[in-house]
Write an enzyme that holds these catalytic residues in place. Structure first.
Site, PDB file in Angstrom:
ATOM      1  N   GLU A  85      16.903  93.701-122.549  1.00  0.00           N
ATOM      2  CA  GLU A  85      16.027  93.332-121.429  1.00  0.00           C
ATOM      3  C   GLU A  85      14.710  92.809-121.991  1.00  0.00           C
ATOM      4  O   GLU A  85      14.214  93.289-122.998  1.00  0.00           O
ATOM      5  CB  GLU A  85      15.775  94.555-120.549  1.00  0.00           C
ATOM      6  CG  GLU A  85      14.869  94.272-119.350  1.00  0.00           C
ATOM      7  CD  GLU A  85      14.536  95.526-118.550  1.00  0.00           C
ATOM      8  OE1 GLU A  85      14.220  95.392-117.359  1.00  0.00           O
ATOM      9  OE2 GLU A  85      14.582  96.634-119.124  1.00  0.00           O
TER      10      GLU A  85
ATOM     11  N   LYS B 227      17.940  91.562-111.784  1.00  0.00           N
ATOM     12  CA  LYS B 227      17.902  93.016-111.708  1.00  0.00           C
ATOM     13  C   LYS B 227      17.700  93.486-110.271  1.00  0.00           C
ATOM     14  O   LYS B 227      16.756  93.095-109.596  1.00  0.00           O
ATOM     15  CB  LYS B 227      16.766  93.531-112.596  1.00  0.00           C
ATOM     16  CG  LYS B 227      16.651  95.041-112.695  1.00  0.00           C
ATOM     17  CD  LYS B 227      15.516  95.383-113.671  1.00  0.00           C
ATOM     18  CE  LYS B 227      15.334  96.863-113.868  1.00  0.00           C
ATOM     19  NZ  LYS B 227      14.224  97.145-114.809  1.00  0.00           N
TER      20      LYS B 227
ATOM     21  N   CYS C 157      18.966  97.710-117.278  1.00  0.00           N
ATOM     22  CA  CYS C 157      18.079  98.857-117.449  1.00  0.00           C
ATOM     23  C   CYS C 157      18.182  99.911-116.345  1.00  0.00           C
ATOM     24  O   CYS C 157      19.144 100.670-116.302  1.00  0.00           O
ATOM     25  CB  CYS C 157      16.642  98.364-117.605  1.00  0.00           C
ATOM     26  SG  CYS C 157      15.510  99.592-118.317  1.00  0.00           S
TER      27      CYS C 157
END
Length: 288
Positions: free
Chosen positions: A45, A116, A157
């Protein structure tokens, strides 16, 4: 798509506040992974920039078409004949920024991208406070990307804490799941390893996650420990805190094997949640 084995690599980085420096570091590490026999290479990320200050972030980030890291890694994929997953880069979208992952084919073309979904808005016990939603715009689509070996479920994440996302990806055909990250040291020490093993076991899938690691220029400290886990929950490779490359051989046949042994995806049943209370407590509530 075939069930042939392949070598996967995770590139661990310690990205700085300088996008071009990060681009060069990512290119060097991806080339190192390719030279060691990797067919699939994943970066973490925020590969292109780790910058906590909002004004500085907006100053250094541009639209997707102008991102130097994306352009450079597309060229590396083309030159090396490998598939590259960019864990994420920051891409300007109006008055906010998208935290966007990319899967790049061996021809250098973009196969898929993913924004995300779950944004990290938390206050940690050590005083750290994060409000990703103040800067980033969250995605609203789960993404399956086709590879020569099967479908890859792309996440980033904080997504790794939301098990339903991974189950949905597996139910829709993912054999490989990923959560490339910039995990904080505090939360990583507590949960990184167990979350990855849990997501792999629950879905009978491989988990492949590259990470940022160490003390960054913007003051944050990330956990590192890039990890590759097989569908039975066995850790095939794990890094420490320093930048570098880890590799593991991936046998797609293990996915069917794990799901055959423990068929949780098939055995799931719909249910409702019923809230119950005792007659005595109901009576007390009525007379209160």
């Amino acid at each position: 798509m075939t069930a042939t084995r392949f070598t996967a690599a995770c590139v661990q980085m310690r990205s700085t506040r300088d996008p071009l420096q990060n681009r060069d570091a990512a290119v060097a590490l991806v080339r190192e992974a390719a030279s060691k026999g990797a067919h699939f290479v994943q970066t973490p990320e925020m590969t292109s920039l780790v910058e906590r200050e909002r004004a500085a972030l907006f100053e250094k980030v541009g639209p997707q078409a102008q991102d130097p890291t994306l352009a450079a890694l597309r060229e590396v994929a083309r030159e090396s004949g490998i598939i590259i997953q960019i864990g994420s880069i920051a891409v300007k979208e109006g008055d906010k920024i998208a935290n966007r992952a990319f899967l790049i084919g061996a021809d250098g073309e973009i196969i898929a991208s993913y924004d995300k979904v779950h944004l990290f808005d938390v206050d940690l016990p050590n005083g750290e406070s994060w409000r990703e939603s103040a800067t980033y715009t969250g995605g609203d689509k789960a993404v399956l990307a086709e590879t020569p070996w099967g479908y890859l479920g792309m996440t980033i994440c904080y997504d790794v804490r939301f098990a339903a996302l991974y189950r949905a990806l597996a139910e829709n055909g993912a054999s490989f799941l990923s959560a490339p990250a910039c995990f904080t040291k505090q939360t990583g020490e507590a949960h990184w390893n167990v979350l990855h093993r849990a997501r792999a076991i629950e879905t009978g899938s491989f988990m492949i996650s590259a990470a940022q690691g160490g003390l960054h220029e913007d003051g944050r400290e990330t956990f590192g420990h890039s990890i590759i886990v097989d569908p039975w929950g066995r850790v095939l490779a794990e890094a420490g805190a320093e930048p570098g490359v880890i590799l593991a051989e991936i046998d797609p046949g293990l996915v069917a094997d794990a799901r055959g042994r423990i068929p949780t995806l098939k055995n799931a049943r719909p249910f409702e949640v019923a809230t119950m209370s005792s007659p005595s407590s109901a009576g007390k509530a009525a007379t209160a």
